[in-house]
Design a protein around this motif. Structure first.
Motif, mmCIF file in Angstrom:
data_model
loop_
_atom_site.group_PDB
_atom_site.id
_atom_site.type_symbol
_atom_site.label_atom_id
_atom_site.label_comp_id
_atom_site.label_asym_id
_atom_site.label_seq_id
_atom_site.Cartn_x
_atom_site.Cartn_y
_atom_site.Cartn_z
ATOM 1 N N GLY A 290 0.811 -1.221 0.000
ATOM 2 C CA GLY A 290 0.000 0.000 0.000
ATOM 3 C C GLY A 290 0.839 1.265 0.000
ATOM 4 O O GLY A 290 0.384 2.322 0.420
ATOM 5 N N GLN A 291 2.079 1.186 -0.488
ATOM 6 C CA GLN A 291 2.950 2.356 -0.476
ATOM 7 C C GLN A 291 2.987 3.085 -1.822
ATOM 8 O O GLN A 291 3.787 3.986 -2.027
ATOM 9 C CB GLN A 291 4.365 1.971 -0.023
ATOM 10 C CG GLN A 291 4.425 1.533 1.432
ATOM 11 C CD GLN A 291 3.830 2.571 2.392
ATOM 12 O OE1 GLN A 291 4.264 3.714 2.449
ATOM 13 N NE2 GLN A 291 2.807 2.179 3.140
ATOM 14 N N ASP A 292 2.141 2.671 -2.751
ATOM 15 C CA ASP A 292 1.989 3.459 -3.973
ATOM 16 C C ASP A 292 0.632 3.141 -4.584
ATOM 17 O O ASP A 292 0.000 2.139 -4.260
ATOM 18 C CB ASP A 292 3.107 3.177 -4.988
ATOM 19 C CG ASP A 292 3.337 4.378 -5.919
ATOM 20 O OD1 ASP A 292 2.489 5.284 -5.972
ATOM 21 O OD2 ASP A 292 4.384 4.408 -6.574
ATOM 22 N N ASP A 293 0.214 4.034 -5.465
ATOM 23 C CA ASP A 293 -1.029 3.860 -6.198
ATOM 24 C C ASP A 293 -0.849 2.681 -7.157
ATOM 25 O O ASP A 293 0.096 2.650 -7.929
ATOM 26 C CB ASP A 293 -1.305 5.161 -6.975
ATOM 27 C CG ASP A 293 -2.755 5.297 -7.402
ATOM 28 O OD1 ASP A 293 -3.281 4.325 -7.976
ATOM 29 O OD2 ASP A 293 -3.336 6.357 -7.168
ATOM 30 N N ALA A 294 -1.758 1.707 -7.105
ATOM 31 C CA ALA A 294 -1.603 0.500 -7.928
ATOM 32 C C ALA A 294 -1.998 0.724 -9.378
ATOM 33 O O ALA A 294 -1.686 -0.095 -10.238
ATOM 34 C CB ALA A 294 -2.441 -0.632 -7.330
ATOM 35 N N ARG A 295 -2.676 1.825 -9.658
ATOM 36 C CA ARG A 295 -3.116 2.042 -11.041
ATOM 37 C C ARG A 295 -1.919 2.339 -11.948
ATOM 38 O O ARG A 295 -0.913 2.891 -11.489
ATOM 39 C CB ARG A 295 -4.114 3.218 -11.088
ATOM 40 C CG ARG A 295 -5.431 2.904 -10.402
ATOM 41 C CD ARG A 295 -6.301 4.140 -10.298
ATOM 42 N NE ARG A 295 -5.669 5.168 -9.459
ATOM 43 C CZ ARG A 295 -6.050 6.436 -9.409
ATOM 44 N NH1 ARG A 295 -7.053 6.848 -10.161
ATOM 45 N NH2 ARG A 295 -5.439 7.299 -8.623
ATOM 46 N N PRO A 296 -2.016 1.976 -13.233
ATOM 47 C CA PRO A 296 -0.919 2.279 -14.158
ATOM 48 C C PRO A 296 -0.618 3.769 -14.145
ATOM 49 O O PRO A 296 -1.531 4.586 -14.009
ATOM 50 C CB PRO A 296 -1.464 1.859 -15.528
ATOM 51 C CG PRO A 296 -2.627 0.979 -15.267
ATOM 52 C CD PRO A 296 -3.161 1.350 -13.922
ATOM 53 N N ASP A 297 0.658 4.108 -14.301
ATOM 54 C CA ASP A 297 1.058 5.506 -14.439
ATOM 55 C C ASP A 297 0.640 6.342 -13.228
ATOM 56 O O ASP A 297 0.317 7.529 -13.379
ATOM 57 C CB ASP A 297 0.428 6.073 -15.727
ATOM 58 C CG ASP A 297 1.354 7.058 -16.421
ATOM 59 O OD1 ASP A 297 2.497 7.222 -15.986
ATOM 60 O OD2 ASP A 297 0.897 7.678 -17.387
#
Lengths: 307, 307
Positions: A290-297
Motif C-alpha cells: 500500500g505504499q503506492d497507487d496501484a493504477r498504471p502511471d
C-alpha cells in the motif's frame, strides 16, 4: 483514547508543518495547536488558512504551555529554530521534529536545548509542493513515521509520540538514527539527487532543446521532474547533513550504472535483460504494501480526462 | 473527414499494439482492424479482449488487404516481424511502427521489406504495464507522436499517417530519425536506465533490507520503481539499438552527478542550492504544456482515499 498531548506547537509552517497543524485539528479535536514560522508572510498566510488555532509573533510565545513541540524547518535550521523557543518551553515538554536526516538533527537539538527531552522523528511523506498552502490533513495517512529515540529516552514519552503519529494516520517504526540515515539515503536522498541531476543535464544540452525535453517528457523524464521540483533549501540541507550515507549509496549506484553502461557499449543484451527483469519484484512489493497507487502511471489523468 | 486508411494491421498486441487496436475501433468506426501476435496465447487473449476485429493465425494473412501496417514489437524484433508479413502485403501499403528508437528500426524495416513504403513513427506514450490486457483506447490522447519520414518519402502517404495519429488523439511532430534518437535518449532512455539502476542498487544493499526499501519508498524511491517495472525485453532492445545516443547522454549525466557529488563532499551548499533551484522551471513547462498531471504527487490516491 485521550490525546497524548494537550497542546502542540508546530514550528515551520510549510508542507509538513502545515499538514501537521491541519491533521491534529482533524484527528484530535480537543488538542490546541499553536503555530510559528520565522517568516512573517508565512505566519499571515497560516492564520488565513487556519493551519493552527493561534500563530504568535514570537517563537518563545508559541512554545509556551505546550507539551509537544514539533520542528518542521529545513534540517540545517533546526538548531537555531530550537534555540529561539528556549525561553518559552515548559518543563516536561517533548521536543521532536520531522527532518529527513536524524543523527545530525538529534545532535543539533540536544545542543540547542540542553536538559530537554528530545525525541527525533521522520514521517516519510510529502509531495513536491512547498509552503504554507501545500499542506493537507491526510498527508500522513498510511505513511510510515520513523522515530529515532536516543538510548536514554523516557519510554512513556516515546509511547506518547508514537500515539501522536498513529492518531495522525501514520504507521510507526523505531530504529536508531544512524540506521535511519542509511535507509533514507537510499529510499529518498539518492533518488532526489539523481532526479535533480538528470533534470539539470537535460536542461543543458545543446543538441536537444528545452522545448523538446518538455514536449516529449512523457517517455519517462517527466517522472523525475516532479521530485526535482522539491524545495531547494530543504534538499541542500539534507545532503549536507547526511553526507556520509549519501556518498556511500551514491558510490554503489555509480558502480551499478557503470556496469550497465559497459553492457550497453559491448552489446551485452543478456546482462541488461537480467537486470531489468529482477527490478519488477520491488515494485510489486511496494504496491502490495500500500505504499503506492496501484493504477498504471500512478493513476495520472492527463490523457484528456480518463484512462 | 474520411479515415486515412481502410484497413489497419497491428502486429504485436501488447500495451501499444492493443491500445492502437482499441483506439482505432473507438475513433474510426468504419476502419477494419486486423491484429497479429507471434505468441499464440496473446492471440487468444486479444480475441477475447476484442483488440481487433480479427486475429488470424498466420502473420501474412493478417497483412492481406491492409493499407497500413503498424509494427508494435520490441525494436530488436522489427526486422523479423516485418519479413513474416511480406507474402501478404498489398501494393501501396504503408509500413510503420511504434518503436522507441528510429534510425535502427528504419534500417531494419527497409532491409526486411525492400520496395515497400516505410514511414517510422514513435508515439511518446505508455505505462509501466505490458501485455495484451494493458492497452486502453485513450493512451495516445494529448501525447506526442513523432514521425520520422525518410528523405524520399511520399508526401501524401506521410500526410495520411499524420492524419491517422491525429485521429487517435495524438499531436504529431516530424523530425529526422537521428535527431529523434538523441531527443528520446534524454527524455526516455536515460531515465529508464537510471531508474532500473537505482532499483537494482537498492535491492542489493547489505545494510538496508529489501523490506525497509519497500516500506520507506514514499520518500522518493517509489517513483523510480514504476519505470523500472517496464517490459525488460523492450528496454533491452532500446538500449542496444540506440547505443550511441544513450552513451552520450549518460556521459553528460555522469559528469553532472560527479559535480554534485563533489559539492556534497566539500559541503558546498551554494552549488547544491543553485542546481536544485533551476530545475523547477522544467517542471512548470511540462505542466503548462499538459504533459503531466498538475496535481501534487501525480494525483496519487494512496493516502486511504483522498488527498
Amino acid at each position: 483514547m485521550s490525546a497524548p498531548f494537550k497542546q502542540v506547537t508546530v514550528v515551520g509552517l510549510g508542507l509538513l508543518g502545515g499538514s501537521i497543524g491541519l491533521a491534529v485539528q482533524a484527528a484530535m479535536p480537543g488538542v490546541r495547536v499553536v503555530g510559528f514560522d520565522a517568516d512573517a508572510e508565512v505566519r499571515t498566510k497560516a492564520r488565513e488558512l487556519g493551519l493552527a488555532h493561534e500563530v504568535p509573533e514570537v517563537a518563545a510565545d508559541a512554545a509556551r504551555g505546550s507539551d509537544l513541540v514539533v520542528l518542521c524547518v529545513p534540517v540545517g535550521a533546526m538548531g537555531q529554530a530550537a534555540a529561539a523557543l528556549a525561553d518559552g518551553l515548559s518543563d516536561g515538554v517533548v521536543i521532536s521534529d520531522v527532518g529527513s536526516s536524524k543523527a545530525s538533527v538529534a545532535r543539533a537539538l540536544a545542543e540547542a536545548l540542553p536538559g530537554h527531552t528530545v525525541i527525533p522523528a521522520h514521517p516519510v511523506a510529502g509531495t513536491e509542493r512547498s509552503g504554507p498552502d501545500a499542506g493537507f490533513a491526510s498527508l500522513f495517512s498510511n505513511r510510515w513515521c520513523i522515530i529515532t529515540p536516543p538510548a536514554d529516552a523516557d519510554t512513556a514519552q516515546v509511547a506518547k509520540l508514537v500515539a501522536f503519529w498513529e492518531a495522525l494516520g501514520a504507521r510507526v517504526d523505531m530504529m536508531d538514527a544512524d540506521h535511519h540515515d542509511k535507509v533514507l539515503a537510499v529510499t529518498s536522498h539518492l533518488p532526489h539527487l539523481i532526479a535533480y541531476t538528470i533534470v539539470g543535464t537535460a536542461s543543458d544540452l545543446e543538441q536537444v532543446t528545452q522545448s523538446e525535453v518538455i514536449k516529449y517528457s512523457a517517455g519517462g523524464f517527466r517522472d523525475f521532474t516532479r521530485i526535482a521540483a522539491s524545495d531547494p533549501t530543504m534538499w541542500r540541507d539534507v545532503f549536507l547533513s547526511n553526507r556520509d550515507a549519501v556518498l556511500e549509496m551514491l558510490q554503489r549506484f555509480t558502480e551499478d550504472l557503470t556496469e550497465l553502461q559497459k553492457a550497453i557499449r559491448k552489446g551485452d543484451g543478456d546482462t541488461l535483460f537480467d537486470h531489468f527483469e529482477r527490478t519488477r519484484a520491488i515494485r510489486r512489493g511496494i504496491i502490495e504494501m500500500g505504499q503506492d497507487d496501484a493504477r498504471p502511471d500512478f493513476g495520472r489523468s492527463d490523457h484528456d480526462g480518463q484512462q
